[in-house]
Design a protein around this motif. Structure first.
Motif, PDB file in Angstrom:
ATOM      1  N   ILE A  44       0.855  -1.197   0.000  1.00 33.41           N
ATOM      2  CA  ILE A  44       0.000   0.000   0.000  1.00 33.41           C
ATOM      3  C   ILE A  44       0.886   1.241   0.000  1.00 33.41           C
ATOM      4  CG2 ILE A  44      -1.751   1.291   1.269  1.00 33.41           C
ATOM      5  CD1 ILE A  44      -2.777  -1.377   2.347  1.00 33.41           C
ATOM      6  N   LEU A  45       0.675   2.102  -0.988  1.00 27.77           N
ATOM      7  CA  LEU A  45       1.460   3.326  -1.128  1.00 27.77           C
ATOM      8  C   LEU A  45       0.773   4.539  -0.514  1.00 27.77           C
ATOM      9  CD1 LEU A  45       2.581   2.930  -4.859  1.00 27.77           C
ATOM     10  CD2 LEU A  45       3.774   2.151  -2.799  1.00 27.77           C
ATOM     11  N   TYR A  46      -0.576   4.547  -0.517  1.00 27.81           N
ATOM     12  CA  TYR A  46      -1.305   5.723  -0.021  1.00 27.81           C
ATOM     13  C   TYR A  46      -2.671   5.290   0.490  1.00 27.81           C
ATOM     14  CZ  TYR A  46      -3.904  10.109   0.020  1.00 27.81           C
ATOM     15  OH  TYR A  46      -4.688  11.172   0.409  1.00 27.81           O
ATOM     16  N   ARG A  47      -3.058   5.839   1.628  1.00 27.63           N
ATOM     17  CA  ARG A  47      -4.395   5.642   2.191  1.00 27.63           C
ATOM     18  C   ARG A  47      -5.031   7.011   2.360  1.00 27.63           C
ATOM     19  NH1 ARG A  47      -4.374   0.858   6.265  1.00 27.63           N
ATOM     20  NH2 ARG A  47      -2.409  -0.200   5.860  1.00 27.63           N
ATOM     21  N   SER A  48      -6.211   7.192   1.815  1.00 24.89           N
ATOM     22  CA  SER A  48      -6.900   8.467   1.997  1.00 24.89           C
ATOM     23  C   SER A  48      -7.506   8.533   3.389  1.00 24.89           C
ATOM     24  CB  SER A  48      -8.019   8.613   0.962  1.00 24.89           C
ATOM     25  OG  SER A  48      -9.172   7.862   1.352  1.00 24.89           O
ATOM     26  N   PRO A  49      -7.852   9.729   3.859  1.00 19.49           N
ATOM     27  CA  PRO A  49      -8.674   9.807   5.072  1.00 19.49           C
ATOM     28  C   PRO A  49     -10.024   9.129   4.819  1.00 19.49           C
ATOM     29  CG  PRO A  49      -7.774  11.961   4.481  1.00 19.49           C
ATOM     30  CD  PRO A  49      -7.507  11.054   3.322  1.00 19.49           C
ATOM     31  N   VAL A  50     -10.724   8.796   5.889  1.00 21.34           N
ATOM     32  CA  VAL A  50     -12.070   8.236   5.773  1.00 21.34           C
ATOM     33  C   VAL A  50     -13.053   9.396   5.656  1.00 21.34           C
ATOM     34  CG1 VAL A  50     -13.834   6.821   6.863  1.00 21.34           C
ATOM     35  CG2 VAL A  50     -11.413   6.217   7.116  1.00 21.34           C
ATOM     36  N   HIS A  51     -13.721   9.501   4.503  1.00 22.73           N
ATOM     37  CA  HIS A  51     -14.674  10.580   4.252  1.00 22.73           C
ATOM     38  C   HIS A  51     -16.096  10.066   4.442  1.00 22.73           C
ATOM     39  CE1 HIS A  51     -11.536  13.071   2.278  1.00 22.73           C
ATOM     40  NE2 HIS A  51     -11.117  11.922   1.758  1.00 22.73           N
ATOM     41  N   PHE A  52     -16.971  10.894   4.991  1.00 26.19           N
ATOM     42  CA  PHE A  52     -18.385  10.548   4.970  1.00 26.19           C
ATOM     43  C   PHE A  52     -18.855  10.563   3.521  1.00 26.19           C
ATOM     44  CE2 PHE A  52     -18.620  11.676   9.543  1.00 26.19           C
ATOM     45  CZ  PHE A  52     -19.354  10.577   9.975  1.00 26.19           C
ATOM     46  N   THR A  53     -19.621   9.544   3.120  1.00 29.61           N
ATOM     47  CA  THR A  53     -20.148   9.485   1.761  1.00 29.61           C
ATOM     48  C   THR A  53     -21.100  10.649   1.525  1.00 29.61           C
ATOM     49  OG1 THR A  53     -19.953   7.070   1.673  1.00 29.61           O
ATOM     50  CG2 THR A  53     -21.477   8.097   0.125  1.00 29.61           C
ATOM     51  N   PRO A  54     -20.822  11.501   0.536  1.00 29.87           N
ATOM     52  CA  PRO A  54     -21.695  12.659   0.301  1.00 29.87           C
ATOM     53  C   PRO A  54     -23.026  12.235  -0.304  1.00 29.87           C
ATOM     54  CG  PRO A  54     -19.964  12.564  -1.358  1.00 29.87           C
ATOM     55  CD  PRO A  54     -19.658  11.475  -0.374  1.00 29.87           C
ATOM     56  N   LEU A  55     -24.084  12.716   0.281  1.00 29.46           N
ATOM     57  CA  LEU A  55     -25.425  12.352  -0.154  1.00 29.46           C
ATOM     58  C   LEU A  55     -26.224  13.593  -0.530  1.00 29.46           C
ATOM     59  CD1 LEU A  55     -26.346   9.716   2.598  1.00 29.46           C
ATOM     60  CD2 LEU A  55     -25.464   9.251   0.307  1.00 29.46           C
ATOM     61  N   LEU A  56     -27.122  13.430  -1.486  1.00 24.56           N
ATOM     62  CA  LEU A  56     -28.079  14.463  -1.843  1.00 24.56           C
ATOM     63  C   LEU A  56     -29.353  14.262  -1.038  1.00 24.56           C
ATOM     64  CD1 LEU A  56     -27.605  14.185  -5.706  1.00 24.56           C
ATOM     65  CD2 LEU A  56     -26.764  16.054  -4.267  1.00 24.56           C
ATOM     66  N   GLU A  57     -30.309  15.116  -1.232  1.00 22.66           N
ATOM     67  CA  GLU A  57     -31.596  14.968  -0.551  1.00 22.66           C
ATOM     68  C   GLU A  57     -32.232  13.644  -0.950  1.00 22.66           C
ATOM     69  OE1 GLU A  57     -35.795  17.467  -0.232  1.00 22.66           O
ATOM     70  OE2 GLU A  57     -33.976  18.450  -0.932  1.00 22.66           O
ATOM     71  N   GLY A  58     -32.812  12.968  -0.003  1.00 21.78           N
ATOM     72  CA  GLY A  58     -33.388  11.657  -0.266  1.00 21.78           C
ATOM     73  C   GLY A  58     -32.375  10.536  -0.186  1.00 21.78           C
ATOM     74  N   ASN A  59     -31.215  10.817   0.432  1.00 21.79           N
ATOM     75  CA  ASN A  59     -30.172   9.811   0.616  1.00 21.79           C
ATOM     76  C   ASN A  59     -29.660   9.227  -0.690  1.00 21.79           C
ATOM     77  OD1 ASN A  59     -29.807   9.569   3.566  1.00 21.79           O
ATOM     78  ND2 ASN A  59     -31.984   9.045   3.503  1.00 21.79           N
ATOM     79  N   LEU A  60     -29.605  10.077  -1.729  1.00 22.25           N
ATOM     80  CA  LEU A  60     -29.005   9.665  -2.992  1.00 22.25           C
ATOM     81  C   LEU A  60     -27.534  10.068  -3.004  1.00 22.25           C
ATOM     82  CD1 LEU A  60     -31.827  10.735  -5.463  1.00 22.25           C
ATOM     83  CD2 LEU A  60     -31.455   8.503  -4.417  1.00 22.25           C
ATOM     84  N   VAL A  61     -26.715   9.234  -3.622  1.00 20.84           N
ATOM     85  CA  VAL A  61     -25.285   9.508  -3.678  1.00 20.84           C
ATOM     86  C   VAL A  61     -25.018  10.743  -4.536  1.00 20.84           C
ATOM     87  CG1 VAL A  61     -23.047   8.590  -4.366  1.00 20.84           C
ATOM     88  CG2 VAL A  61     -24.785   7.060  -3.427  1.00 20.84           C
ATOM     89  N   ASP A  62     -24.172  11.638  -4.038  1.00 18.38           N
ATOM     90  CA  ASP A  62     -23.789  12.844  -4.780  1.00 18.38           C
ATOM     91  C   ASP A  62     -22.563  12.518  -5.628  1.00 18.38           C
ATOM     92  OD1 ASP A  62     -22.926  15.321  -5.686  1.00 18.38           O
ATOM     93  OD2 ASP A  62     -23.586  16.373  -3.883  1.00 18.38           O
TER      94      ASP A  62
END
Length: 454
Positions: A44-62
């Motif tokens: 493993i060369l790089y690990r990103s931070p853990v991001h909250f999954t961005p959601l639109l209204e109605g819990n749809l993925v942004d």
């Protein structure tokens, strides 16, 4: 030796993460033997931070925000799209059932590179999580039977492992983010809990009521692990995508955990620390039958799936392959497994598929020339061009050569040492020495979140 740069991206119910890794390929065969290419090292060369999954209204993925997130993490990792050789974009848990998930996956796979996989599905998630958490390696090193459970925001993916081999998988709609809490009130309840709880959005988050729901979800996990007599609850929470249960008997197995909820099993956290019921579920699991015997936390917990995607999604074909006039890489090729010797029925199945199909064959361990010639004649008579074939045994090169005599100049690709099933999709990369990198995957995306009991 050759090296591949691999990217893993996991867009989960709760979090989105990315890793970059280097895969080193080597030949383990002797100088005068047929090459046996294998992925010898994963770093493993790089690990990103853990991001909250961005959601639109109605819990749809942004999708737009996720794309920006990935672009930023590429910059942080010091890589570009052109550097990427392989990897996987995984949409997991409840997120895989959002109505815009297919468009999000397509956009991310285009950004990530020519051979990055766009995929979802609980069977693959279970395998990647078990590998990424180190459960498969632990079983291989110790010889122990391991039942691995990756508990995320929306689902729990399970795999039974024996001596380093995954025997079967399972998946339940059990996760820490099935109920969300904001400012002390319930802000979201997953449809999978419909008719299983009396809570309503907008009500105060009652700790006792949430603990009762967590105990119910934990009991379902105990049932899946064979530690409690199964009831209707198990079938109601089992994901519809996986289909029939494979019968994961867990007698004498070490229970292994990963996923975000796993971090709340041995470490007590404030009940609503993450705006959901994850910490409550983790503590219920700690007190349950799952942790009364031998259990362990994975070497990776919240990052298990993304590490599996980045380090363990790709494999290598055998070295006796045949390639003629086929441009690589190939992506999302549907797999067709002949169900009978009726050649016209096989032809109709292929014609009904979208995209160029891969015909999957078991093959024979040591076929004679006559058998190879007869099989080649049958396949040459029915398969459209380009001809793509995957064989489990080491006969791909001989089969491809025999077909080429009958269909000269046409596109033909035969690879061996791949085990494929109906419903699989196959990605095939450019050659690494005599072998080809391949990824076997599922593409299961429902249009909307629903209760599987309906």
């Amino acid at each position: 030796m050759a090296e591949l740069l691999s990217v893993g991206l996991d867009v989960g119910t709760t979090s989105t993460q990315l890793i970059v890794s280097k895969l080193t390929v080597s030949n383990r065969a002797g100088a005068f033997s047929v090459p046996e290419m294998e992925i010898a090292e994963r770093k493993i060369l790089y690990r990103s931070p853990v991001h909250f999954t961005p959601l639109l209204e109605g819990n749809l993925v942004d999708g737009d925000k996720i794309r920006l997130l990935v672009e930023e993490e590429y910059k942080n990792a010091g890589i570009s799209r052109e550097d990427v050789d392989t990897g996987a974009v995984i949409i997991t848990g409840e997120t895989s059932r959002k109505e815009n998930a297919r468009a999000v996956v397509s956009a991310l796979s285009e950004l990530a590179g020519d051979f990055v996989v766009a995929t979802a599905g609980p069977d693959l998630e279970s395998v990647l999580a078990a590998r990424g958490a180190g459960a498969v390696a632990y079983s291989a090193d110790t010889g122990k039977r391991v039942f691995h459970i990756d508990i995320g925001g929306g689902t729990s993916n399970m795999a039974l492992i024996e001596s380093g081999k995954i025997l079967c998988t399972d998946c339940l709609n059990v996760g820490g983010r099935l109920i969300k809490i904001q400012n002390g009130k319930i802000s979201y309840i997953s449809p999978v809990l419909e008719d299983l709880c009396d809570l309503r959005v907008g009500e105060d988050a009652d700790l006792n009521a949430l603990e009762e729901i967590a105990r119910m979800l934990t009991q379902a996990l105990e049932m899946a692990a064979g530690l409690r007599q199964p009831t209707d609850l198990l079938s109601r929470l089992r994901t519809a995508e996986l289909g029939a249960h494979q019968g994961c008997a867990v007698a004498d197995a070490v229970i292994s955990f990963s996923g975000g909820v796993a971090d709340c099993i041995d470490t007590r956290r404030e009940s609503f620390a993450f705006g959901d019921m994850g910490p409550i579920l983790g503590q219920c699991i700690r007190k349950s039958r799952l942790c009364q015997g031998s259990y362990r936390l994975g070497a990776e917990t919240i990052r298990a799936t993304v590490i599996g995607a980045g380090c363990h999604s790709a494999q290598l074909s055998g070295s006796t392959v045949f390639l003629q006039n086929v441009s690589l890489p190939l992506q999302n090729c549907p797999v067709v497994v002949p169900e009978s010797t009726d050649l016209q029925a096989v032809r109709r199945r292929i014609e009904n598929q979208e995209g160029t199909c891969v015909v999957a064959l078991t093959g024979e361990p040591a076929p004679g020339y006559a058998a190879v010639k007869a099989l080649a004649a049958d396949l040459a008579a029915i398969l459209p061009s380009p001809i793509l074939i995957g064989v489990e045994t080491d006969m791909a090169k001989a089969l491809g050569q025999a077909i080429a005599l009958l269909r000269p100049g046409e596109g033909i690709l035969c690879i061996d040492r791949v085990r494929l099933r109906d419903g699989d999709f196959l990605d095939i990369g450019s050659p690494i020495g005599p072998a080809l990198p391949v990824v076997v995957k599922t593409l299961i995306l429902e249009q909307e979140t629903r209760c599987p009991s309906q």
